[in-house]
Scaffold this active site. Structure first.
Site, short mmCIF file in Angstrom:
data_model
loop_
_atom_site.label_atom_id
_atom_site.label_comp_id
_atom_site.label_asym_id
_atom_site.label_seq_id
_atom_site.Cartn_x
_atom_site.Cartn_y
_atom_site.Cartn_z
N ILE A 310 0.84 -1.20 0.00
CA ILE A 310 0.00 0.00 0.00
C ILE A 310 0.87 1.26 0.00
O ILE A 310 0.67 2.17 -0.82
CB ILE A 310 -0.94 0.02 1.23
CG1 ILE A 310 -1.85 -1.20 1.24
CG2 ILE A 310 -1.76 1.31 1.25
CD1 ILE A 310 -2.80 -1.27 0.08
N ILE A 422 -4.13 5.27 7.44
CA ILE A 422 -4.70 4.17 6.64
C ILE A 422 -5.13 3.06 7.59
O ILE A 422 -4.29 2.33 8.14
CB ILE A 422 -3.69 3.67 5.60
CG1 ILE A 422 -3.32 4.82 4.64
CG2 ILE A 422 -4.25 2.49 4.82
CD1 ILE A 422 -2.20 4.48 3.69
N LYS A 426 -11.34 -4.19 9.35
CA LYS A 426 -11.28 -5.08 10.52
C LYS A 426 -11.37 -4.32 11.84
O LYS A 426 -11.49 -4.92 12.90
CB LYS A 426 -10.00 -5.92 10.46
CG LYS A 426 -10.00 -6.93 9.31
CD LYS A 426 -8.70 -7.69 9.24
CE LYS A 426 -8.76 -8.75 8.14
NZ LYS A 426 -8.95 -8.19 6.79
N ASN A 465 -9.95 -5.53 2.00
CA ASN A 465 -8.77 -6.22 1.49
C ASN A 465 -8.36 -5.66 0.13
O ASN A 465 -9.20 -5.27 -0.68
CB ASN A 465 -9.06 -7.72 1.34
CG ASN A 465 -9.42 -8.35 2.68
OD1 ASN A 465 -8.55 -8.71 3.45
ND2 ASN A 465 -10.71 -8.46 2.96
N SER A 469 -1.95 -7.42 -2.34
CA SER A 469 -1.10 -6.80 -1.33
C SER A 469 -0.35 -7.87 -0.55
O SER A 469 -0.73 -9.05 -0.54
CB SER A 469 -1.93 -5.94 -0.37
OG SER A 469 -2.84 -6.74 0.35
N VAL A 473 -4.73 -12.97 0.42
CA VAL A 473 -5.05 -14.34 0.04
C VAL A 473 -4.62 -14.64 -1.40
O VAL A 473 -4.35 -15.80 -1.74
CB VAL A 473 -6.57 -14.59 0.22
CG1 VAL A 473 -7.38 -13.85 -0.83
CG2 VAL A 473 -6.87 -16.07 0.17
N THR A 490 -10.74 -21.27 4.28
CA THR A 490 -11.08 -21.53 5.69
C THR A 490 -12.53 -21.97 5.87
O THR A 490 -12.83 -22.77 6.73
CB THR A 490 -10.82 -20.29 6.54
OG1 THR A 490 -11.56 -19.19 6.03
CG2 THR A 490 -9.33 -19.95 6.55
N ARG A 558 -9.73 -19.36 11.17
CA ARG A 558 -8.53 -19.15 11.99
C ARG A 558 -8.87 -18.28 13.20
O ARG A 558 -9.91 -17.63 13.23
CB ARG A 558 -7.45 -18.48 11.14
CG ARG A 558 -7.02 -19.30 9.93
CD ARG A 558 -6.06 -18.53 9.05
NE ARG A 558 -6.67 -17.31 8.53
CZ ARG A 558 -6.03 -16.40 7.80
NH1 ARG A 558 -4.75 -16.56 7.52
NH2 ARG A 558 -6.66 -15.33 7.36
#
Length: 638
Positions: A310, A422, A426, A465, A469, A473, A490, A558
């Site tokens: 980023i 930034i 989450k 996401n 990056s 994933v 997952t 996870r």
């Protein structure tokens, strides 16, 4: 037989080596003169055959020489020999036609002039027209033969048979360009119509087929599909099944970038494989370039985490706006070195400084601020790997909270004009340390921004996401596919918001320019994407069939991982801005004296490396944070 094959191979290798170099203009000029001599002889021969009946095969008198001299003169005037023969196209044929018409016209005029003065002619006027037809045909034929021979010499057995997606005028023009390209590696075999019913069945003598025909009637002639970037953007999200169907049919998809993004000399060299970012089908961002230039032009700009995916893209996006100096701050030595090499190569006139520093070290940061006096800060340095931060919570809090606090305090002290933080989606109703640490950093920035006497404008940007990056994933799936699987997901229902790196960073710059201070900007991330769908698309883009060539297995959620990400907290609402993809999240966080004391205590506990006390205060600062039981956390703490 082996000797003949060896000689043949040697001969073609010599031709290929010769064909790599352009034939000198002088050689082309001599060949054109020879062609004109042959055409002149052929013309006089034809004229003699319809005259007194005595055929004259060789004609070397003044009439012949005059005709050749006139033709050579117009070769020089129009420079018709100057083009590269192997790239002959429509423009070259026009130039040859202009040269021929000028020669024929001159011949007729000179003919009439000589006739009026001397009562004789070089040749009959009809002969001049015959000569023009012969010489133009031979000149153009010579160029076509050379072009075709070059294509055959360089022909590769791995020519890709491809369809063009679409039947519009632009799609037809794309097909024509590829077909006429002497260096193409694609063999166009037809067009794919997006409609189910066809009005016509052929374009450019090539067949038009529908997706249903490709799927059910087994009429496949190609292994790939070429689509323009414009069409990729035109495909609405609800129509994305067109591309998915093509992938399900095991057709490789290629795209032609927009003209302004071309770097090569031929259209075929610009055609690239479609990647996952292209399948997002997001509308291009329109930046307010003049406003952004007024904010960033001539400024000293500090970018933390500048060697990350980023941060490095933020640096690239800033360059066109003419900053006075860019400070690249990162603790990762090797990635920062690679970034600096890239900038030195691509932007030799850019004024930038490589700064090795850790955002946790206040004294080091203070020295940097004192030396360079930054005007604008983009703070992207952070720990972001969710499971790893679950096992190392104090490190997450130390970097993500204390690092942000250090930079915030110094921005106030040195009167930095703008501070852009930034953050991440989450941080909304966090279920993990990483998200909660970023939310606590947001809270601290907002607590400082409440003081209207402070000159610095603090702006927080929050998005999901980013495709490609570091640690995302996509590279993980790519490595698994390269190793022929299995690809691990997952949970079958897990979804995430995605945007491209350049899109995210453009919005960061835009939000940084529009903020008045204290806002949290939320980006329009589009619709959430199921990770299982993403995995299947990546497998198909790599030329494999999911569950057949490469298996997909589920590993379970996870630690700290959500099924669904959120962009807004429960008690937040949004306000529109002038940019349709940027909204303001109006937080209802209550900054009372108790919360301000908590922030101070929070800092002390982190500095003392007290994990349990730090998390205890964190839960009071971020009450929506729901974590694992303390027993589970104590087992994970290192």
């Amino acid at each position: 037989m082996k000797l003949i094959l060896k000689l043949k191979s040697t001969f073609f290798n010599i031709l290929k080596r010769l064909a790599r170099n352009y034939v000198p203009r002088g050689v082309i000029f001599i060949i054109d003169v020879c062609i004109s001599i042959f055409a002149a002889q052929a013309t006089f021969f034809l004229i003699s055959s319809v005259g007194n009946g005595s055929l004259k095969f060789i004609h070397l008198d003044w009439e012949f020489l005059s005709l050749v001299v006139i033709q050579v003169l117009f070769f020089i005037i129009f420079k018709s020999y100057a083009g590269i023969v192997r790239y002959t196209g429509f423009k070259d044929s026009i130039k040859q036609l202009q040269t021929t018409i000028a020669t024929v016209t001159a011949l007729i005029l000179i003919n009439e002039l000589i006739f009026r003065v001397y009562g004789t002619k070089m040749l009959v006027n009809g002969g001049a027209i015959i000569y023009g037809f012969i010489v133009f045909s031979l000149l153009f034929l010579f160029r076509v033969v050379v072009k075709r021979a070059y294509q055959l010499i360089h022909a590769d057995s791995s020519y890709t048979k491809a369809y063009i997606l679409g039947t519009s005028l632009a799609d037809v023009a794309l097909a024509e360009s590829i077909i006429s390209d002497s260096r193409t590696s694609f063999d166009i075999v037809g067009f794919i119509s997006e409609l189910t019913k066809l009005k016509k069945t052929r374009i450019l003598t090539l067949p038009i087929v529908t997706l249903d025909q490709l799927e059910h009637k087994n009429i496949r002639g190609g292994t790939s599909v070429i689509v323009s970037s414009q069409k990729l953007r035109e495909l609405a999200p609800e129509e994305s099944n067109i591309l998915n169907k093509l992938l399900e049919l095991n057709l490789k998809i290629y795209k032609l970038p927009d003209l302004q993004d071309w770097n090569g000399e031929s259209i075929s060299s610009e055609i690239k494989k479609v990647n996952l970012e292209d399948l997002l089908q997001r509308t291009p961002i329109k930046l307010q370039k003049e406003k952004l230039k007024s904010i960033y032009n001539g400024k000293v700009i500090l970018v933390t985490g500048a060697a990350g995916s980023i941060g490095s893209e933020v640096v690239r996006q800033l360059i066109p706006f003419g900053p006075k100096k860019i400070l690249l701050l990162d603790q990762a030595e090797t990635p920062l070195h690679h970034m600096s090499l890239e900038l030195e190569s691509n932007h030799p006139n850019l004024n930038f400084e490589k700064v090795i520093a850790n955002v946790r070290c206040y004294k080091r940061l203070e020295a940097i601020f004192d030396e360079f006096e930054p005007d604008v800060i983009f703070h992207g340095a952070a720990y972001k790997h969710v499971p790893m931060m679950e096992a190392n919570p104090v490190e997450a809090l130390d970097v993500n909270f204390l690092g942000t606090k250090n930079l915030t305090d110094l921005a106030v002290l040195f009167k930095v004009s703008r501070f852009v933080f930034i953050s991440t989606d989450k941080a909304v109703n966090p279920t993990n340390i990483m998200g909660a640490s970023k939310r606590s950093a947001e809270i601290y920035i907002q607590s400082v921004a409440r003081d209207r006497s402070i000159q610095t404008r603090f702006i927080t940007t929050r998005f999901g996401n980013v495709l490609g990056s570091n640690g995302s994933v996509i590279p993980h799936f790519k490595k698994q596919i390269e190793n022929f699987g299995p690809v691990t997901v997952t949970h079958p229902d897990i979804t995430r918001y995605f945007m491209t790196i350049d899109e995210a960073c453009q919005l960061v710059l835009e939000a940084g320019a529009m903020g008045n201070g204290g806002e949290i900007y939320v980006f329009d991330m589009g619709k959430p994407v199921k990770i299982i769908d993403l995995a299947m698309q990546m497998i198909r883009l790599s030329g494999f069939v999911p569950y057949e060539d490469i298996d997909i297995i589920y590993t379970g959620l996870r630690p700290g991982e959500k099924l669904y990400e959120e962009l807004l907290a429960d008690k937040e609402n949004t306000l529109p801005t002038h940019h349709q993809k940027i909204l303001i999240a109006k937080a209802s966080y209550d900054f009372d004296s108790e919360k301000l004391i908590l922030l101070k205590n929070f800092q002390n506990q982190i500095c003392n490396n007290n994990v349990l006390k730090s998390i205890e205060i964190l839960k009071k600062l971020v009450p929506e944070y729901s974590s694992f039981t303390e027993e589970t956390r104590q087992k994970n703490v290192i």
